[in-house]
Scaffold this active site. Sequence first.
Site, PDB file in Angstrom:
ATOM      1  N   CYS A  93      36.765  48.570  42.600  1.00 26.35           N
ATOM      2  CA  CYS A  93      36.186  49.771  43.236  1.00 26.35           C
ATOM      3  C   CYS A  93      35.917  49.506  44.725  1.00 26.35           C
ATOM      4  CB  CYS A  93      34.892  50.137  42.498  1.00 26.35           C
ATOM      5  SG  CYS A  93      33.892  51.381  43.315  1.00 26.35           S
ATOM      6  N   CYS A 153      32.351  50.244  45.845  1.00 27.65           N
ATOM      7  CA  CYS A 153      31.427  49.215  45.332  1.00 27.65           C
ATOM      8  C   CYS A 153      31.455  47.987  46.234  1.00 27.65           C
ATOM      9  CB  CYS A 153      31.826  48.781  43.923  1.00 27.65           C
ATOM     10  SG  CYS A 153      31.805  50.103  42.708  1.00 27.65           S
TER      11      CYS A 153
END
Length: 116
Positions: A45, A48
Amino acid sequence: MEGGAKKNESSNMKTASTDEDLSDILLQIRASKTPAVINYGASWCRVCNQILPAFQQFSKKFPKLSFVYADIDECPETTQHIRYTPTFQFYRDGERVDEMFGAGEERLHDRLWLHS
């Protein structure tokens, strides 16, 4: 998280790398009554990975909070309820009291300030 990032400089930042780790951490949060924030993310991600350094910095700025990072792929059983990455969950007195989806350093800082 690569390159030995599992051992963090800050004592109030933990990384859950297995379902057992995360279960233990959640039990500690519930038992200790210490305010805590869990960052549920994933290595694939992009968002993230962008917010993680800020999350680690914030762990030094808010020493009264316990900070936890859990990779949903490393903890598949205990994170199956997570639908978005990153998801931040905030705990107070052992109970989940707030949740934030997505990143945003300023948003995260304000939420941490509110819960510290």
